[in-house]
Design a protein around this motif. Structure first.
Motif, PDB file in Angstrom:
ATOM      1  N   LYS A  19      28.887  31.823  42.415  1.00  0.00           N
ATOM      2  CA  LYS A  19      28.630  30.494  40.926  1.00  0.00           C
ATOM      3  C   LYS A  19      27.781  31.660  40.329  1.00  0.00           C
ATOM      4  CE  LYS A  19      31.345  26.800  40.877  1.00  0.00           C
ATOM      5  NZ  LYS A  19      31.534  25.237  41.048  1.00  0.00           N
ATOM      6  N   ASP A  20      26.872  31.834  41.610  1.00  0.00           N
ATOM      7  CA  ASP A  20      25.418  32.715  41.047  1.00  0.00           C
ATOM      8  C   ASP A  20      25.126  33.563  41.333  1.00  0.00           C
ATOM      9  OD1 ASP A  20      25.514  32.467  44.150  1.00  0.00           O
ATOM     10  OD2 ASP A  20      24.260  31.910  44.996  1.00  0.00           O
ATOM     11  N   GLN A  21      25.824  34.403  40.941  1.00  0.00           N
ATOM     12  CA  GLN A  21      26.406  36.249  40.749  1.00  0.00           C
ATOM     13  C   GLN A  21      27.082  35.717  39.846  1.00  0.00           C
ATOM     14  OE1 GLN A  21      23.822  38.393  42.282  1.00  0.00           O
ATOM     15  NE2 GLN A  21      23.065  36.151  42.996  1.00  0.00           N
ATOM     16  N   ASP A  22      26.996  37.589  39.144  1.00  0.00           N
ATOM     17  CA  ASP A  22      28.117  38.041  38.265  1.00  0.00           C
ATOM     18  C   ASP A  22      29.114  39.293  39.331  1.00  0.00           C
ATOM     19  OD1 ASP A  22      29.354  38.766  36.404  1.00  0.00           O
ATOM     20  OD2 ASP A  22      28.038  39.530  34.929  1.00  0.00           O
ATOM     21  N   LEU A  23      29.656  38.430  39.989  1.00  0.00           N
ATOM     22  CA  LEU A  23      30.825  39.449  41.005  1.00  0.00           C
ATOM     23  C   LEU A  23      31.983  39.067  40.863  1.00  0.00           C
ATOM     24  CD1 LEU A  23      31.451  41.765  43.461  1.00  0.00           C
ATOM     25  CD2 LEU A  23      30.785  39.456  44.542  1.00  0.00           C
ATOM     26  N   ARG A  24      32.291  40.045  40.724  1.00  0.00           N
ATOM     27  CA  ARG A  24      34.642  39.675  40.477  1.00  0.00           C
ATOM     28  C   ARG A  24      35.388  40.613  40.949  1.00  0.00           C
ATOM     29  NH1 ARG A  24      34.329  40.737  34.078  1.00  0.00           N
ATOM     30  NH2 ARG A  24      32.558  39.732  34.326  1.00  0.00           N
ATOM     31  N   PHE A  25      36.091  40.268  42.046  1.00  0.00           N
ATOM     32  CA  PHE A  25      37.655  41.263  42.467  1.00  0.00           C
ATOM     33  C   PHE A  25      38.692  41.019  40.928  1.00  0.00           C
ATOM     34  CE2 PHE A  25      35.317  39.647  45.514  1.00  0.00           C
ATOM     35  CZ  PHE A  25      34.285  40.868  46.887  1.00  0.00           C
ATOM     36  N   PHE A  26      39.267  41.699  41.378  1.00  0.00           N
ATOM     37  CA  PHE A  26      40.287  42.247  40.383  1.00  0.00           C
ATOM     38  C   PHE A  26      41.579  43.246  40.573  1.00  0.00           C
ATOM     39  CE2 PHE A  26      38.122  46.389  39.882  1.00  0.00           C
ATOM     40  CZ  PHE A  26      38.671  46.832  39.202  1.00  0.00           C
ATOM     41  N   LEU A  27      43.151  42.200  40.328  1.00  0.00           N
ATOM     42  CA  LEU A  27      44.063  43.172  40.201  1.00  0.00           C
ATOM     43  C   LEU A  27      44.024  43.576  38.728  1.00  0.00           C
ATOM     44  CD1 LEU A  27      46.244  44.520  42.053  1.00  0.00           C
ATOM     45  CD2 LEU A  27      47.725  42.125  41.697  1.00  0.00           C
ATOM     46  N   ALA A  28      44.448  44.612  38.221  1.00  0.00           N
ATOM     47  CA  ALA A  28      44.781  44.940  36.596  1.00  0.00           C
ATOM     48  C   ALA A  28      45.841  45.834  36.783  1.00  0.00           C
ATOM     49  CB  ALA A  28      43.801  45.891  36.530  1.00  0.00           C
ATOM     50  N   TYR A  29      46.564  46.185  35.772  1.00  0.00           N
ATOM     51  CA  TYR A  29      47.593  47.120  35.310  1.00  0.00           C
ATOM     52  C   TYR A  29      46.979  47.073  34.173  1.00  0.00           C
ATOM     53  CZ  TYR A  29      51.448  49.222  33.337  1.00  0.00           C
ATOM     54  OH  TYR A  29      52.370  49.422  32.830  1.00  0.00           O
ATOM     55  N   VAL A  30      47.533  49.524  33.398  1.00  0.00           N
ATOM     56  CA  VAL A  30      46.873  49.409  32.454  1.00  0.00           C
ATOM     57  C   VAL A  30      48.020  50.721  32.523  1.00  0.00           C
ATOM     58  CG1 VAL A  30      45.345  50.831  30.722  1.00  0.00           C
ATOM     59  CG2 VAL A  30      44.266  49.602  33.100  1.00  0.00           C
ATOM     60  N   GLY A  31      48.906  50.409  31.278  1.00  0.00           N
ATOM     61  CA  GLY A  31      49.906  51.289  30.417  1.00  0.00           C
ATOM     62  C   GLY A  31      49.163  51.285  29.130  1.00  0.00           C
ATOM     63  N   ARG A  32      49.879  53.101  29.748  1.00  0.00           N
ATOM     64  CA  ARG A  32      49.727  53.400  28.119  1.00  0.00           C
ATOM     65  C   ARG A  32      50.915  53.881  27.361  1.00  0.00           C
ATOM     66  NH1 ARG A  32      44.796  54.543  25.968  1.00  0.00           N
ATOM     67  NH2 ARG A  32      46.044  54.218  23.881  1.00  0.00           N
ATOM     68  N   LYS A  33      51.184  54.121  25.963  1.00  0.00           N
ATOM     69  CA  LYS A  33      52.692  55.063  25.179  1.00  0.00           C
ATOM     70  C   LYS A  33      51.412  55.978  24.244  1.00  0.00           C
ATOM     71  CE  LYS A  33      57.484  54.328  23.788  1.00  0.00           C
ATOM     72  NZ  LYS A  33      58.218  53.215  23.808  1.00  0.00           N
ATOM     73  N   PHE A  34      52.244  57.036  24.161  1.00  0.00           N
ATOM     74  CA  PHE A  34      51.986  57.602  23.022  1.00  0.00           C
ATOM     75  C   PHE A  34      53.235  58.512  22.313  1.00  0.00           C
ATOM     76  CE2 PHE A  34      48.954  57.481  26.732  1.00  0.00           C
ATOM     77  CZ  PHE A  34      47.508  57.212  25.512  1.00  0.00           C
ATOM     78  N   LYS A  35      53.422  58.159  20.952  1.00  0.00           N
ATOM     79  CA  LYS A  35      54.616  58.471  20.558  1.00  0.00           C
ATOM     80  C   LYS A  35      54.218  59.693  19.135  1.00  0.00           C
ATOM     81  CE  LYS A  35      58.059  56.177  19.885  1.00  0.00           C
ATOM     82  NZ  LYS A  35      59.137  55.095  19.573  1.00  0.00           N
ATOM     83  N   TYR A  36      54.658  60.539  19.127  1.00  0.00           N
ATOM     84  CA  TYR A  36      55.053  61.669  17.826  1.00  0.00           C
ATOM     85  C   TYR A  36      55.760  62.172  16.901  1.00  0.00           C
ATOM     86  CZ  TYR A  36      51.059  63.059  21.362  1.00  0.00           C
ATOM     87  OH  TYR A  36      49.913  62.754  21.796  1.00  0.00           O
TER      88      TYR A  36
END
Length: 385
Positions: A344-361
């Motif tokens: 609570k006294d530090q700006d520390l975070r652990f994370f599990l993340a997913y990033v998806g991108r889709k590109f359409k032309y």
């Protein structure tokens, strides 16, 4: 007054308008965290003239593009040194420098690209502040102003912007919770020939000539209403890069900030006489595109569903439009992260993340494709002093 948000709401620190570790402004409040010098050496902090932060983020990443194999590696996402402070009632300063980027000085501004910010501010009174130096342009939008360390994936729009530039800004505070900023900066970091190359031409064969005054002019409004329940970051401006071409941009960000749930929605639009973001130019080739329109919509939500945990979800939709082709490119982004805050006294975070991108032309022969990325890592805004 007791804080409405716990340390976990600090994950959404971009939702406040001024200076909580974001890009714009000379300083501000970074929370009630003790520095390492106070904790380790028992030194009592008696002045705000000198504050030192290290913004550090790293992760193990697995990624895949359509048609390819999964690959993985450990990666340093962010490493930025930040120093800022205030002398008396009037003078403030701020330096933020990327330690994992080239230190070569750019030909026009004579700053390195690694230097995000080197600026000073002078507060005349409670209503007027003047800022100057290399700064982040005062565009609107909460994604734009969020500390880069907390961004898992930027929209294409912001990813392609050149927004850390030298200039001046005049801020007015007409009423409590409201800031209006007039901002003038360079339009790009290098000289014209370095940005566009010798003999650069448009897609229809016209020779590009350097502007005598390649400057950006914008006005920004940051609002904080109903005791912080609703916040805004709105801006509009014009910028000039080459003779005969003017670009216009509008950026509108609004957020809702509840004790355990925060959400913002950004709209960004650019009408570019000469393709400044260069997404269309890179996709189409054959000279620099003119009369290009970009539109981007971003929504991001943070939910502190349990003590020590934050759930983040972000969506993005973007279009690229040219006069001849119409809307030929659409991109989608979908991001989710589970964050854990052990202290609570530090700006520390652990994370599990997913990033998806889709590109359409459409209207061109480029095939559609997807990208996927999974990350396991940490972010730590270390208050060293």
């Amino acid at each position: 007054m007791k804080k409405l948000l716990s340390i976990f709401a600090f994950a959404a620190l971009s939702l406040t308008a001024f200076g909580q570790g974001g890009n714009t402004g000379t300083g501000g409040n970074d929370g009630d965290y003790k520095s390492l010098s106070e904790r380790v050496l028992n030194l009592e902090k008696k002045t705000e003239a000198f504050n030192v932060y290290l913004n550090y983020a790293a992760s193990y990443q697995m990624g895949k593009t359509t048609g390819g194999d999964w690959n993985s590696a450990f990666r340093a996402k962010q490493l930025r040194l930040e120093i800022k402070g205030q002398f008396g009632e009037h003078l403030t300063y701020r330096l933020r420098h990327r330690l994992n980027k080239s230190n070569a000085a750019m030909s026009e501004e004579n700053f390195a690209k690694a230097t995000d910010i080197m600026m000073m501010g002078w507060k005349f009174n409670d209503y007027v502040t003047l800022m100057g130096g290399k700064m982040c342009q005062f565009w609107g939008g909460f994604e734009f102003d969020e500390n880069p360390m907390y961004i898992y994936q930027y929209s294409d729009f912001i990813d392609c912007m050149d927004n850390f530039l030298p200039g001046v800004a005049l801020a007015f505070y007409p009423a409590k919770g409201h800031e209006i900023v007039l901002n003038v900066t360079n339009s790009y970091s290098g000289k014209f020939i370095d940005e566009y190359g010798a003999g650069a031409v448009t897609a229809d064969g016209k020779l590009l000539k350097a502007s005598n005054h390649p400057l950006s002019y914008l006005i920004n409004w940051n609002g904080n209403m109903f005791d912080g329940l609703i916040s805004t970051r709105w801006a509009t401006g014009i910028y000039n890069q080459a003779k005969g071409y003017t670009d216009k941009m509008v950026t509108l960000g609004q957020s809702l900030n509840l004790p355990k749930f925060q959400i913002y929605f950004d709209y960004m639009g650019a009408w570019e006489g000469l393709d400044r973001l260069k997404i269309a130019t890179a996709e189409l080739g054959g000279g620099y595109q003119t009369d290009v329109r970009y539109q981007t919509f971003v929504a991001k939500a943070n939910w502190q569903f349990a003590e020590g945990f934050n759930l983040m979800a972000k969506g993005m939709y973007e279009t690229t439009h040219t006069k001849d082709l119409g809307t030929f490119r659409k991109s989608y982004g979908y991001i989710g992260a589970l964050e854990y805050y052990p202290l609570k006294d530090q700006d520390l975070r652990f994370f599990l993340a997913y990033v998806g991108r889709k590109f359409k032309y459409s209207r061109i022969n480029t095939p559609d494709y997807n990208t996927n990325r999974i990350e396991l890592g940490f972010m730590f805004r270390i208050k060293a002093y």
